[in-house]
Design an enzyme around this catalytic site. Structure first.
Site, short mmCIF file in Angstrom:
data_model
loop_
_atom_site.label_atom_id
_atom_site.label_comp_id
_atom_site.label_asym_id
_atom_site.label_seq_id
_atom_site.Cartn_x
_atom_site.Cartn_y
_atom_site.Cartn_z
CD GLU A 7 21.88 10.63 -15.49
OE1 GLU A 7 22.84 10.38 -16.23
OE2 GLU A 7 20.96 11.39 -15.79
CE LYS A 8 26.03 11.86 -13.14
NZ LYS A 8 25.02 12.79 -13.72
CG ASP A 103 22.36 14.28 -15.67
OD1 ASP A 103 22.16 14.76 -14.54
OD2 ASP A 103 23.45 13.79 -16.02
CG ASP A 105 20.70 13.95 -21.05
OD1 ASP A 105 20.09 13.13 -20.34
OD2 ASP A 105 21.95 14.00 -21.09
CE1 TYR A 328 23.52 16.90 -17.55
CE2 TYR A 328 22.60 17.94 -19.51
CZ TYR A 328 23.00 16.81 -18.82
OH TYR A 328 22.87 15.58 -19.43
NE ARG A 330 27.32 13.54 -19.09
CZ ARG A 330 28.08 12.55 -19.57
NH1 ARG A 330 27.91 12.15 -20.81
NH2 ARG A 330 29.00 11.98 -18.83
#
Length: 700
Positions: A7-8, A103, A105, A328, A330
């Protein structure tokens, strides 16, 4: 070649560290020792297309265009990250197998999936795509995740839910922001009146609370306390519990409003004999609270350290990505997988080395204990936020980082402490036909509560334990008597030993006159609590019932950004720790249709989006009614006149040739659709919130 798409960049580097060496750094990717490649997005590389992508005329804001509802949805490559998209597109074409490492989610799922789909990957490769769920960036944990890949097709419902949410936010935000802004300009408002399916009802919560406080009229109410003496000459205090016959003299919260009634009770019981009608006592245990998810962590950090939701999220991201001290952040889950239980010794050892304040707590932990937190059935894509097995000197952390880490670590450690035990005793007495209740709670074993600061003791009033006017409920469920109690109602004085049928004598009776108090202004903690417990603010009984399980508006990832968004748009301002609506925010909410300023609709949307992710609802079943409701709202808002906003606001618009207004609302009305919300935005609101008549009912 396997292509891992993170994701990043920070997540990509963590993945590469767990793969074979040597590594070769490329431009936007890393080639590992066995020839596989790790690349990454930089957040969303794609975004919903602007209205003018569907029709050039939509560049100009006009009510004649509304509603704008695309027949075929389009995504556009974000200009700032076009280079990285080009890198990924080339690598996706070259790869034999793709692995989604977004991530764990809803947003992380769609972020990678939309890139893969935009690159028109063949069906066979799409079906073979794998999913890697990483919640801990330490190399050992990443390796474990890489060895437990799942089929990406398992997560199609999660991606569909994210897609529905993004499109619904676009439709609601674009159409209603344009309409409200244009109507506002007609009334003399200079600026954008942004509207979103989460931000607007959230603003409504604050506005309605502020107006309720402003319009609040305090009323007196009355309580009766008696001193009862046993045959053994032992005295204790009890509080009168009004009967149903007194309901005509009480408010909706069970408080007696008639002083004459209270005085009559005193006259009837003073000096009179009575009898013990019931005695109950039991030993009770209270298990430690579950580890944190993001919202509960943000709420506790706001209460303890005065941190805003965004500050907590930013600190957590640093602890997760840079220091790798927590998992993680979030997460919306408060449970842990059973496999993590075997790592308790390493995790607690890391806590002791990183946080000196908890070193004693670590030594006192019993790692053979297993609370209900360890439950595989409660864990989906991610688990609760806990410390990792990595240790570092706490001196290397900032004050906020150290404070937040300590909160997370303590919440993990209490899972290895025994339950809190206490004795609960109640004596019911009847005197002069009235019921009087005395309660006592005594600590037996502190258990996990030993790790927390001692609660403050309430001061007695006239020798009695009197609850604050704002929380009193006519004596129902509150501690009685003169004993000092802490905030949880625990006593330092004991009730006598009596039995049912024993006689008592009322030796004294006192009247306590109090005043009803308005609710308190929202703070960071209570506003977050309102977002996660939104059912309390929903008026529709059917929706309220649904939301008891799928509670909350916004997501763990977006709530902080949505709150900050309202500050940056000068709808909210701060006064000390209090969050208040500005005059602009008040006028906006009180002018709009009620349904837009209350959480019922958006809370119902959240429950439907969750149903999509759980395969209980289809995309079309959500979107079609949503569009129909949007059309109805457009008709209603078209009749609104924002007269109260005349002369307010500052225009952020820039001319774009003959096209008229810059299309600010298309991006600015996402209502938290992006994962980070309004990153780095600070509250600039200086407009003082002033009163206007509320349409909400008064509450005393």
């Amino acid at each position: 070649m396997i292509l891992y798409i993170a994701e990043k960049p920070s997540l990509g580097r963590a993945v590469a560290s767990a793969l074979p060496r040597p590594h070769k750094n490329g431009d936007g990717f890393i080639t590992v020792g066995n020839g596989d490649v790790v690349s990454w997005c930089i957040g969303h590389l794609l975004e919903q297309a602007q209205p003018e992508a569907y029709n050039a005329e939509f560049k100009k804001w006009s009510t004649a265009h509304l509603p704008i509802v695309p027949e075929q949805w389009k995504l556009e490559i974000k200009p700032k990250t076009r280079k990285q998209f080009t890198v990924l597109k080339k690598l996706i074409k070259q790869a034999d197998v793709l692995v989604n490492v977004g991530d764990p989610d809803r947003e992380g799922q769609i972020l990678i999936d939309e890139v893969i789909n935009h690159c028109k990957v063949p069906k066979a490769k799409l079906q073979a795509t794998q999913r890697c769920l990483i919640s801990d960036l330490n190399t050992a944990a990443v390796k474990k995740s890489l060895n437990n890949l799942r089929s990406n097709t398992e997560f199609v419902p999660l991606a569909t839910s994210a897609l529905a949410r993004a499109r619904a936010d676009w439709l609601y935000g674009i159409n209603l922001t344009r309409l409200c802004t244009l109507k506002g300009q007609q009334s003399g408002f200079q600026g954008v009146l942004s509207v979103g399916r989460v931000q607007t009802p959230l603003l409504g919560l604050v506005v309605h609370r502020d107006l309720e406080i402003e319009n609040f009229v305090s009323k007196p109410f009355y309580e009766v306390f008696v001193t009862l003496e046993t045959a053994a000459k032992e005295s204790f205090q009890a509080k009168w519990k009004p009967s149903k016959a007194c309901e005509d003299y009480m408010d909706d919260d069970g408080r007696v409003l008639s002083k004459k009634l209270a005085e009559t009770v005193i006259a009837k019981v003073s000096g009179k004999a009575g009898v013990i009608t019931n005695v109950t006592q039991a030993k009770k245990k209270q298990a430690p609270p579950l580890p944190y998810n993001l919202s509960t962590l943000q709420i506790d950090a706001a209460k303890r350290f005065g941190l805003s939701a965004k500050q907590v999220l930013d600190v957590c991201q640093t602890l997760y990505e840079r220091h790798k001290l927590i998992t993680y952040p979030r997460s919306d889950c408060r449970y842990l997988p059973l496999e993590h239980y075997s790592e308790a010794a390493q995790v607690t050892s890391a806590i002791a080395k990183t946080c000196n304040n908890l070193s004693k707590a670590v030594s006192g932990a019993n790692l053979s204990l297993k609370t209900k937190a360890w439950n595989d059935s409660k864990v989906s894509a991610h688990h609760a936020i806990i410390p990792t097995m990595k240790a570092m000197s706490g001196a290397a952390l900032s004050r906020d980082e150290a404070n937040v880490y300590e909160l997370i670590a303590r919440q993990y450690l209490i899972q290895f402490y025994p339950p809190f035990e206490y004795a609960d005793k109640q004596i019911d007495s009847e005197v002069g036909g009235g019921l009087f209740i005395a309660k006592q709670k005594d600590v037996l074993k502190e258990g996990w509560k030993a790790l927390f600061p001692k609660p403050k003791t309430k001061s007695a009033t006239k020798g009695f334990n009197v609850s604050s006017p704002a929380t009193t409920r006519g004596g129902v469920g509150h501690s009685q008597g003169p004993q000092d109690t802490d905030a949880a109602g625990f006593s330092n004085k004991t009730l006598p030993t009596v039995n049912k049928g024993d006689s008592v004598l009322c030796t004294d009776a006192d009247l306590a006159e109090k005043q009803t108090s308005p609710p308190k202004h929202f703070t960071d903690a209570t506003l977050l609590g309102a977002m996660t417990g939104i059912a309390r603010y929903v008026s529709d009984p059917a929706i309220k019932k649904v939301l008891r399980e799928t509670d909350g508006i916004g997501t763990e990832a977006t709530r902080a950004g949505i709150i900050e968004l309202l500050f940056s748009r000068e709808f909210l301002t701060r006064k000390g720790k209090e969050i208040r609506a500005t005059n602009i925010g008040i006028q906006l909410i009180t002018s709009l249709p009620d349904v837009m300023g209350h959480p019922d609709m958006t809370a119902h949307w959240e429950s439907q989006l969750e149903a999509i992710s759980q395969r209980q609802m289809k995309y079309g079943q959500f979107m079609q009614p949503m569009v129909e409701g949007l059309n109805q709202l457009i008709d209603e808002v078209s009749a609104v006149q924002f007269q109260g906003l005349q002369g307010l606001g500052k225009s952020p618009f820039k001319k774009r040739g003959k096209g008229g207004l810059k299309n600010w609302g298309a991006k600015g009305s996402k209502s938290g659709a992006s994962k980070s919300g309004s990153k780095g935005s600070k509250a600039k609101a200086t407009t003082k919130a002033r009163g206007s008549k509320s349409r909400s009912s008064k509450k005393t």
